[in-house]
Design a protein around this motif. Structure first.
Motif, PDB file in Angstrom:
ATOM      1  N   GLU A 151      35.738  56.794  50.913  1.00 29.88           N
ATOM      2  CA  GLU A 151      35.954  57.673  49.644  1.00 29.88           C
ATOM      3  C   GLU A 151      36.928  57.085  48.775  1.00 29.88           C
ATOM      4  OE1 GLU A 151      36.235  61.678  50.569  1.00 29.88           O
ATOM      5  OE2 GLU A 151      34.493  61.701  51.701  1.00 29.88           O
ATOM      6  N   MET A 152      38.190  56.599  49.364  1.00 28.36           N
ATOM      7  CA  MET A 152      39.306  56.277  48.590  1.00 28.36           C
ATOM      8  C   MET A 152      38.927  54.872  48.031  1.00 28.36           C
ATOM      9  SD  MET A 152      42.921  55.441  49.881  1.00 28.36           S
ATOM     10  CE  MET A 152      42.957  54.161  50.678  1.00 28.36           C
ATOM     11  N   PHE A 153      38.437  53.890  48.610  1.00 29.19           N
ATOM     12  CA  PHE A 153      37.953  52.698  48.185  1.00 29.19           C
ATOM     13  C   PHE A 153      37.064  52.849  46.891  1.00 29.19           C
ATOM     14  CE2 PHE A 153      39.234  50.626  52.264  1.00 29.19           C
ATOM     15  CZ  PHE A 153      40.265  49.927  51.722  1.00 29.19           C
ATOM     16  N   GLU A 154      36.176  53.778  47.330  1.00 29.70           N
ATOM     17  CA  GLU A 154      35.039  54.124  46.026  1.00 29.70           C
ATOM     18  C   GLU A 154      35.826  54.624  44.788  1.00 29.70           C
ATOM     19  OE1 GLU A 154      31.689  53.614  44.360  1.00 29.70           O
ATOM     20  OE2 GLU A 154      31.874  52.897  46.359  1.00 29.70           O
ATOM     21  N   ALA A 155      36.885  55.571  45.107  1.00 30.67           N
ATOM     22  CA  ALA A 155      37.469  56.332  43.966  1.00 30.67           C
ATOM     23  C   ALA A 155      38.354  55.264  43.081  1.00 30.67           C
ATOM     24  CB  ALA A 155      38.421  57.323  44.501  1.00 30.67           C
ATOM     25  N   TYR A 156      38.881  53.975  44.002  1.00 30.37           N
ATOM     26  CA  TYR A 156      39.785  53.088  43.088  1.00 30.37           C
ATOM     27  C   TYR A 156      38.820  51.917  43.092  1.00 30.37           C
ATOM     28  CZ  TYR A 156      43.448  56.342  43.733  1.00 30.37           C
ATOM     29  OH  TYR A 156      44.283  57.479  43.851  1.00 30.37           O
ATOM     30  N   ARG A 157      37.615  51.810  43.147  1.00 33.94           N
ATOM     31  CA  ARG A 157      36.722  50.345  43.066  1.00 33.94           C
ATOM     32  C   ARG A 157      37.196  49.628  41.707  1.00 33.94           C
ATOM     33  NH1 ARG A 157      30.572  50.376  44.041  1.00 33.94           N
ATOM     34  NH2 ARG A 157      30.895  48.629  45.565  1.00 33.94           N
ATOM     35  N   ILE A 209      40.713  48.196  42.425  1.00 32.90           N
ATOM     36  CA  ILE A 209      40.582  46.870  43.312  1.00 32.90           C
ATOM     37  C   ILE A 209      39.824  45.562  42.769  1.00 32.90           C
ATOM     38  CG2 ILE A 209      39.630  46.341  45.453  1.00 32.90           C
ATOM     39  CD1 ILE A 209      39.809  49.347  46.430  1.00 32.90           C
ATOM     40  N   ILE A 210      38.827  45.797  41.935  1.00 34.29           N
ATOM     41  CA  ILE A 210      38.168  44.816  41.367  1.00 34.29           C
ATOM     42  C   ILE A 210      39.384  44.203  40.367  1.00 34.29           C
ATOM     43  CG2 ILE A 210      36.284  44.255  39.725  1.00 34.29           C
ATOM     44  CD1 ILE A 210      34.415  46.168  41.289  1.00 34.29           C
ATOM     45  N   TRP A 211      39.870  44.997  39.362  1.00 35.70           N
ATOM     46  CA  TRP A 211      40.758  44.448  38.530  1.00 35.70           C
ATOM     47  C   TRP A 211      41.827  43.507  39.135  1.00 35.70           C
ATOM     48  CZ3 TRP A 211      41.105  43.462  33.669  1.00 35.70           C
ATOM     49  CH2 TRP A 211      42.541  43.326  32.784  1.00 35.70           C
ATOM     50  N   PHE A 212      42.447  43.984  40.160  1.00 36.45           N
ATOM     51  CA  PHE A 212      43.647  43.513  40.803  1.00 36.45           C
ATOM     52  C   PHE A 212      43.188  42.339  41.545  1.00 36.45           C
ATOM     53  CE2 PHE A 212      46.494  47.547  40.815  1.00 36.45           C
ATOM     54  CZ  PHE A 212      47.409  46.827  39.814  1.00 36.45           C
ATOM     55  N   SER A 255      40.710  40.258  40.682  1.00 35.60           N
ATOM     56  CA  SER A 255      40.456  39.578  39.610  1.00 35.60           C
ATOM     57  C   SER A 255      41.592  38.703  39.135  1.00 35.60           C
ATOM     58  CB  SER A 255      39.646  40.144  38.430  1.00 35.60           C
ATOM     59  OG  SER A 255      38.399  40.509  38.806  1.00 35.60           O
ATOM     60  N   ILE A 256      42.836  39.572  38.889  1.00 35.76           N
ATOM     61  CA  ILE A 256      43.870  39.068  38.481  1.00 35.76           C
ATOM     62  C   ILE A 256      44.732  38.223  39.524  1.00 35.76           C
ATOM     63  CG2 ILE A 256      46.372  39.650  37.970  1.00 35.76           C
ATOM     64  CD1 ILE A 256      45.042  42.056  36.385  1.00 35.76           C
ATOM     65  N   SER A 257      44.362  38.480  40.898  1.00 35.47           N
ATOM     66  CA  SER A 257      45.209  37.700  41.958  1.00 35.47           C
ATOM     67  C   SER A 257      44.298  36.247  41.844  1.00 35.47           C
ATOM     68  CB  SER A 257      44.708  38.371  43.100  1.00 35.47           C
ATOM     69  OG  SER A 257      45.109  37.620  44.051  1.00 35.47           O
ATOM     70  N   LEU A 258      43.053  36.407  41.743  1.00 37.95           N
ATOM     71  CA  LEU A 258      42.128  35.097  41.841  1.00 37.95           C
ATOM     72  C   LEU A 258      42.440  34.173  40.578  1.00 37.95           C
ATOM     73  CD1 LEU A 258      39.790  33.512  43.069  1.00 37.95           C
ATOM     74  CD2 LEU A 258      38.213  34.630  41.394  1.00 37.95           C
ATOM     75  N   PHE A 259      42.540  34.768  39.332  1.00 36.37           N
ATOM     76  CA  PHE A 259      43.012  34.138  38.222  1.00 36.37           C
ATOM     77  C   PHE A 259      44.450  33.373  38.233  1.00 36.37           C
ATOM     78  CE2 PHE A 259      45.579  33.768  34.383  1.00 36.37           C
ATOM     79  CZ  PHE A 259      44.900  32.935  33.579  1.00 36.37           C
ATOM     80  N   ILE A 260      45.428  34.072  38.841  1.00 37.64           N
ATOM     81  CA  ILE A 260      46.721  33.696  38.872  1.00 37.64           C
ATOM     82  C   ILE A 260      46.693  32.549  40.320  1.00 37.64           C
ATOM     83  CG2 ILE A 260      49.166  34.390  40.036  1.00 37.64           C
ATOM     84  CD1 ILE A 260      48.864  36.847  38.519  1.00 37.64           C
ATOM     85  N   PHE A 261      46.104  32.895  41.298  1.00 34.21           N
ATOM     86  CA  PHE A 261      45.915  31.920  42.326  1.00 34.21           C
ATOM     87  C   PHE A 261      45.432  30.556  41.764  1.00 34.21           C
ATOM     88  CE2 PHE A 261      43.328  29.990  45.801  1.00 34.21           C
ATOM     89  CZ  PHE A 261      44.210  29.273  46.723  1.00 34.21           C
ATOM     90  N   LEU A 262      44.266  30.665  40.989  1.00 39.27           N
ATOM     91  CA  LEU A 262      43.734  29.307  40.580  1.00 39.27           C
ATOM     92  C   LEU A 262      44.580  28.670  39.474  1.00 39.27           C
ATOM     93  CD1 LEU A 262      40.001  30.531  40.113  1.00 39.27           C
ATOM     94  CD2 LEU A 262      40.897  29.101  41.753  1.00 39.27           C
TER      95      LEU A 262
END
Length: 143
Positions: free
Chosen positions: A11-17, A20-23, A25-32
């Motif tokens: 439920e928590m993951f669903e509420a903050y979906r 979580i996707i936003w962070f 995506s940012i993490s993937l962009f910074i990594f690349l």
């Protein structure tokens, strides 16, 4: 009890979906971004950067252009520092990214802090390894 805990987590993951996707995506962009630019940025550091602090070549040209370049350089530098701090717990080359961000940014005491950080043997070894991969001589720290 375990099923209740699992349901709570789901439920928590669903509420903050979206968060979580936003962070993620940012993490993937910074990594690349770090993978693509770290080697290039380390190669741009002059071999005698920590010995000869030369005045900028742009000081004699257009002051408006100087301020624009300084603003862009500081925005990129502080973004790299922030991204590097995030990469300490997320995927990426956090320490390298922080060092490059610190070198791009302007702040009081910049050169003494950079010199202390780069003098750490493991950091110097890693940066010189990247410079070697770019066919650049190692950084010279001796005065």
């Amino acid at each position: 009890m375990e099923i209740t805990l699992l349901n709570s987590l789901l439920e928590m993951f669903e509420a903050y979906r979206s968060l979580i996707i936003w962070f993620g995506s940012i993490s993937l962009f910074i990594f690349l971004f770090s993978l693509l630019t770290i080697k290039w940025l380390v190669a741009l550091i002059p071999e005698d950067y920590f010995i000869n602090r030369k005045a900028s070549k742009m000081r004699s040209s257009n002051p408006a252009l100087l301020y624009i370049v300084l603003i862009i350089k500081n925005v990129v530098g502080y973004s790299l520092v922030l991204g590097g701090i995030m990469m300490l717990v997320l995927p990426g080359q956090g320490v390298f990214t922080i060092i490059i961000g610190l070198m791009l940014s302007n702040y009081p005491g910049k050169y003494s802090i950079e010199r202390k950080v780069i003098a750490i043997p493991s950091i110097l070894k890693s940066i010189n390894w990247l410079r070697q991969k770019s066919n650049k001589p190692p950084l010279n720290l001796s005065r």
